[in-house]
Scaffold this motif. Structure first.
Motif, mmCIF file in Angstrom:
data_model
loop_
_atom_site.group_PDB
_atom_site.id
_atom_site.type_symbol
_atom_site.label_atom_id
_atom_site.label_comp_id
_atom_site.label_asym_id
_atom_site.label_seq_id
_atom_site.Cartn_x
_atom_site.Cartn_y
_atom_site.Cartn_z
ATOM 1 N N VAL A 101 8.873 6.657 1.805
ATOM 2 C CA VAL A 101 7.351 6.374 2.275
ATOM 3 C C VAL A 101 7.645 7.550 2.900
ATOM 4 O O VAL A 101 8.050 8.560 3.573
ATOM 5 N N ASN B 283 9.483 -3.256 -1.023
ATOM 6 C CA ASN B 283 7.452 -3.516 -0.833
ATOM 7 C C ASN B 283 7.571 -3.268 1.124
ATOM 8 O O ASN B 283 8.543 -3.426 1.583
ATOM 9 N N MET B 284 6.382 -2.981 0.848
ATOM 10 C CA MET B 284 5.214 -2.422 2.403
ATOM 11 C C MET B 284 4.941 -3.162 2.309
ATOM 12 O O MET B 284 3.449 -3.724 2.062
ATOM 13 N N GLU C 91 1.506 -0.697 -1.306
ATOM 14 C CA GLU C 91 2.050 0.176 -1.660
ATOM 15 C C GLU C 91 1.626 1.684 -0.827
ATOM 16 O O GLU C 91 2.124 2.826 -0.859
ATOM 17 N N LEU D 248 9.184 -3.657 6.134
ATOM 18 C CA LEU D 248 9.743 -3.372 4.394
ATOM 19 C C LEU D 248 10.642 -4.020 4.051
ATOM 20 O O LEU D 248 11.336 -4.311 4.843
ATOM 21 N N LYS E 155 -7.042 -3.137 -0.022
ATOM 22 C CA LYS E 155 -5.844 -2.738 -1.570
ATOM 23 C C LYS E 155 -5.878 -2.736 -2.846
ATOM 24 O O LYS E 155 -5.040 -3.651 -3.514
ATOM 25 N N ILE F 37 9.472 3.829 -11.330
ATOM 26 C CA ILE F 37 7.996 3.288 -10.384
ATOM 27 C C ILE F 37 7.086 2.826 -11.220
ATOM 28 O O ILE F 37 6.749 1.867 -10.984
ATOM 29 N N ASN G 79 4.377 4.370 -0.249
ATOM 30 C CA ASN G 79 5.712 3.654 -0.547
ATOM 31 C C ASN G 79 6.023 4.096 -1.998
ATOM 32 O O ASN G 79 5.596 4.175 -3.383
ATOM 33 N N ASN G 80 7.107 5.082 -1.991
ATOM 34 C CA ASN G 80 7.140 6.027 -3.197
ATOM 35 C C ASN G 80 8.672 4.819 -3.934
ATOM 36 O O ASN G 80 8.819 6.163 -5.075
ATOM 37 N N SER G 81 8.921 4.451 -3.240
ATOM 38 C CA SER G 81 10.108 3.585 -4.480
ATOM 39 C C SER G 81 9.200 2.187 -4.775
ATOM 40 O O SER G 81 9.978 0.904 -3.833
ATOM 41 N N THR G 82 8.543 1.466 -5.133
ATOM 42 C CA THR G 82 8.604 0.585 -5.643
ATOM 43 C C THR G 82 9.032 -0.610 -6.391
ATOM 44 O O THR G 82 8.467 -1.442 -6.201
ATOM 45 N N GLN H 179 -1.666 2.930 2.155
ATOM 46 C CA GLN H 179 -2.410 2.804 3.107
ATOM 47 C C GLN H 179 -3.000 3.700 3.375
ATOM 48 O O GLN H 179 -2.733 4.780 3.595
#
Length: 536
Positions: free
Chosen positions: A421, A383-384, A388, A411, A71, A2, A376-379, A390
């Motif tokens: 996530v 993609n979320m 990533e 996702l 963002k 990551i 999102n811990n798996s970038t 929020q």
């Protein structure tokens, strides 16, 4: 994985946009991530612990005139322990300033010329200690420990058989008696492999201040010496009599004052730690316990000033929390909040998408917003939609009749693989009870105990409103505003980001009459507002 992908992305951005503020995250002085601030930013906040950070690591965001820039959020792993900031885009040259004991976030502000105007160490968002600045300085370097969160200092050791995680209180001081726990995450592709690795992990030994505890024993208690040595500040992992890894423990030379009161949270999230502050004894005693509803919660760590338990209660919504510690008992109302994240597909191919369903439960009857964070811990895998990292506010008007709040996110797969996530709600309200000797009478529990009579409030300001119409009362600075409350059932209050910066406070009358609401601030006396509402 990551952090590597993030470094490539923001690293190239740094060269393309020279002159903007830059934040460099490092591990022991080695650059891991470079983050360039968005145009117009004049404040950056970095959090590595506290209620919004469920485990090691942290996050941050950029603001303009106190308002978060959309963002602009970023996250980082638990290996980060230095941040280097410059308003001009140049790499900072100064050695890092170490964080004071108890700090778990930082705030840096600057003006358009690039001069840093102020910087603060903070704890759970509350200012703790101002950071000294050189005149007309445009850069600053800071040192902290991202392993601290939710009242815990967490050390994770990686072994061939899996992970060994040691939980200690985050306020350890010389002379303390403390207790901690050990968790394991066995490696393996199937149940048989994991069981074999678990058996091996159970044979590892943790050594803290000369006391050895088998990992399989899961709990330990030790005495910190009054005179600190390098050995006293070191936690050791041993296997078959050999040291395989070590890590440093942050220990204060002078113990903080022992609290004379217990402070309990009045809400929390299922499956997450709960920290209670008060006059504890640092020992996991069978006579002591913490309950949410009817469930006794397992202890995680304890010092003479605080204890941390894991919220394993199945009760959702309003209930009670009870703490029985060191001969005293205190009870308070408690809102137990659950979060469920689900998706039809849990392994995505490149270009494939699925819908993430997020359901927050236990919100029936809330009167003010509850912060919700999605990360999102798996970038490197997905993609979320929406970003990533929020941050949003669950408003009372958005809660359904069954006490739930729901959102969906798309996702999209970047590469084949599983993903993670996380969803986190933040609850900052607390209940405090002074220790007067003997057993403490229960707090104002809603189940079996009457609520004490409220002390009459003397208004400090007045305002007028019209029934069934939202009226803006005042806009506060972000660093000034804390919360707004109304005890009148016919007066609804709320707060939101104001246009141009700050926090806007509004009220809404449901009936004609005179009502009171209170705006609490980070410092100084609260604003007690008397509202007179008339029919339209």
């Amino acid at each position: 994985m990551i952090l590597a992908s993030l470094m490539l992305f923001v690293g190239s951005l740094a060269f393309a946009q020279k002159g903007r503020p830059i934040l460099i995250l490092t591990q022991n002085g080695q650059v891991v991530v470079k983050i360039v601030g968005p145009k117009g930013a004049n404040d950056v906040r970095v959090f590595w612990g506290g209620p919004a950070v469920p485990e090691g690591g942290g996050y941050g965001y950029w603001t303009k005139n106190g308002q978060e820039i959309p963002k602009s959020r970023f996250q980082f792993g638990s290996d980060i322990n230095d941040i280097h900031f410059s308003t001009s885009g140049r790499v900072p040259r100064f050695p890092p300033i170490p964080a004071p004991h108890g700090a778990n976030d930082v705030e840096i502000r600057w003006e358009e010329s690039g001069r840093i105007t102020e910087a603060w160490w903070t704890r759970d968002g509350q200012r703790l200690e101002q950071i000294p600045l050189v005149r007309d300085v445009e850069e600053i370097s800071l040192q902290f420990d991202s392993k601290t969160t939710n009242g815990l200092f967490v050390t994770t050791f990686d072994t061939p058989q899996g992970k060994v995680k040691v939980n200690l209180p985050d306020d350890v001081a010389a002379g303390d008696t403390i207790s901690g726990t050990v968790e394991t995450e066995p490696a393996g592709k199937n149940d048989a492999e994991r069981a074999q690795n678990q058996a091996e992990l159970n044979g590892y030994v943790i050594e803290v201040e000369g006391q050895k505890t088998k990992v399989g024993d899961k709990k330990f208690t030790c005495k910190i010496p009054t005179v600190l040595t390098p050995e006293a500040k070191t936690i050791v992992l041993q296997h078959n009599g050999h040291t395989v890894a070590t890590n440093q423990i942050p220990i204060a030379v002078t113990p903080p004052p022992t609290p004379t009161q217990f402070t309990l949270p009045t809400g929390g999230q299922q499956g997450r730690p709960i920290q209670i502050k008060g006059p504890c004894d640092g020992v996991f005693s069978p006579q002591d316990h913490v309950k949410v509803g009817p469930t006794i919660l397992p202890p995680v760590a304890e010092s003479p000033r605080s204890l941390v338990v894991l919220n394993t209660s199945d009760v959702v919504g309003p209930t009670t929390i009870e703490c029985n510690e060191n001969g005293a008992t205190v009870q308070s109302p408690f809102r137990n909040i659950g979060i469920n994240l689900s998706a039809p597909k849990l392994n995505l191919q490149r270009g494939e998408n699925t819908t993430l369903h997020v359901v927050v439960s236990g919100l029936a009857g809330i009167t003010q917003g509850v912060p919700l964070d999605l990360v999102n811990n798996s970038t490197g895998v997905i993609n979320m939609s929406g970003g990533e990292v929020q941050h949003q506010m669950i408003n009372p008007t958005a809660v359904q009749r069954d006490g739930t709040y729901s959102i969906d996110r798309t996702l999209i797969g970047i590469m084949a693989g599983a993903f993670v996530v996380t969803g986190t709600v933040t609850w900052t309200e607390t209940y405090t009870k002074e220790v007067t000797g003997g057993v403490i009478a229960g707090g104002p529990g809603p189940v079996s105990q009457p609520t004490p009579s409220a002390t009459p409030l003397t208004p400090t300001d007045t305002s007028n409103g019209v029934v069934c119409k939202w009226v803006n009362y005042k806009t506060y600075r972000v660093d000034e505003f804390k919360r707004v409350d109304s005890k009148d059932k016919d007066l609804e209050v709320r707060h939101s980001s104001a246009q141009g910066g700050g926090v806007a406070v509004e009220f809404h009358c449901k009936a004609a009459g005179t009502f009171i609401f209170v705006v609490s601030k980070d410092s100084g006396s609260p604003d007690v507002v008397s509202v007179t509402c008339t029919q339209p």
